[in-house]
Design a protein around this motif. Structure first.
Motif, short mmCIF file in Angstrom:
data_model
loop_
_atom_site.label_atom_id
_atom_site.label_comp_id
_atom_site.label_asym_id
_atom_site.label_seq_id
_atom_site.Cartn_x
_atom_site.Cartn_y
_atom_site.Cartn_z
N ILE A 44 64.32 -32.13 90.33
CA ILE A 44 63.26 -31.72 89.40
C ILE A 44 61.99 -30.93 90.27
O ILE A 44 61.69 -29.79 89.93
CB ILE A 44 62.50 -32.85 88.70
CG1 ILE A 44 63.60 -33.44 87.40
CG2 ILE A 44 61.15 -32.46 88.02
CD1 ILE A 44 63.19 -34.67 86.85
N GLY A 48 61.24 -26.87 89.88
CA GLY A 48 59.87 -26.61 89.73
C GLY A 48 59.41 -25.51 90.71
O GLY A 48 58.53 -24.37 90.54
N SER A 51 61.01 -22.24 89.66
CA SER A 51 60.10 -21.77 88.59
C SER A 51 59.02 -20.89 89.09
O SER A 51 58.47 -19.89 88.26
CB SER A 51 59.84 -22.60 87.68
OG SER A 51 58.63 -23.60 88.19
N PHE A 97 54.91 -22.76 84.22
CA PHE A 97 56.28 -23.64 84.24
C PHE A 97 56.14 -24.53 85.23
O PHE A 97 56.60 -25.68 85.25
CB PHE A 97 57.44 -22.58 84.57
CG PHE A 97 57.96 -21.92 83.24
CD1 PHE A 97 57.33 -22.00 81.99
CD2 PHE A 97 58.95 -20.87 83.30
CE1 PHE A 97 57.57 -21.33 80.66
CE2 PHE A 97 59.20 -20.12 82.02
CZ PHE A 97 58.46 -20.55 80.83
N TRP A 100 54.02 -27.63 84.39
CA TRP A 100 54.64 -28.51 83.29
C TRP A 100 55.86 -29.19 83.80
O TRP A 100 56.17 -30.15 83.50
CB TRP A 100 55.04 -27.32 82.07
CG TRP A 100 53.56 -26.77 81.35
CD1 TRP A 100 52.56 -27.44 81.46
CD2 TRP A 100 53.91 -25.48 80.66
NE1 TRP A 100 51.76 -26.54 80.79
CE2 TRP A 100 52.33 -25.38 80.48
CE3 TRP A 100 54.67 -24.57 80.50
CZ2 TRP A 100 52.02 -24.28 79.89
CZ3 TRP A 100 54.15 -23.19 79.78
CH2 TRP A 100 52.88 -23.19 79.57
N ILE A 101 56.72 -28.62 84.56
CA ILE A 101 57.94 -29.23 85.19
C ILE A 101 57.54 -30.38 86.13
O ILE A 101 58.07 -31.39 85.99
CB ILE A 101 58.68 -28.14 86.07
CG1 ILE A 101 59.35 -27.01 84.92
CG2 ILE A 101 59.77 -28.94 86.81
CD1 ILE A 101 60.20 -26.11 85.68
#
Length: 136
Positions: A44, A48, A51, A97, A100-101
């Motif tokens: 994750i 991130g 992104s 992004f 939010w990630i």
């Protein structure tokens, strides 16, 4: 720059700043995280970080809109301001992004420091889209 457009740009910037920072702050202060496998949490965080590069196309478009504004062709000035506004808005959405990630990652066990780093990456991208002084 028209005064109404100046206010719109400023309100848009602060609105997206709140849209990035408030969920991260709320989750860090109020949320609890689940225990997930380390490889999942790390993936994750890597997502991130990757992104951050999703915004390259938006920055390219924003840069070309700023260059077109610098040519001072007064016949299409209103259209150029609209193009610049749309380019900023789209780039602001993509710039969020990483934050939010990171927020979702915290729910799945991502450490708070990693979430803050992703938020900082989003905020730095947000700062890239300021209007240059030459256009004000």
């Amino acid at each position: 720059m028209p005064a109404s457009l100046k206010f719109t740009f400023l309100a848009q910037w602060w609105g997206f700043l709140l849209l990035y920072a408030v969920p991260v702050t709320a989750v860090l202060l109020l949320g609890e995280s689940f225990e997930m496998p380390y490889w999942f949490v790390l993936s994750i965080f890597i997502l991130g970080l990757l992104s951050l590069f999703a915004n390259l196309k938006g920055f390219h478009r924003f840069k070309h809109c700023v260059i077109a504004m610098g040519k001072n062709d007064s016949t299409v000035l209103d259209e150029q301001w609209d193009d610049l506004h749309q380019a900023r808005r789209r780039a602001f959405i993509v710039a969020g992004f990483p934050a939010w990630i990171g927020t979702l990652g915290y729910i799945f066990g991502l450490e708070g420091v990693a979430v803050l780093l992703l938020l900082l990456g989003s905020l730095l991208q947000l700062m890239l889209y300021r209007i240059p002084l030459q256009l004000k």
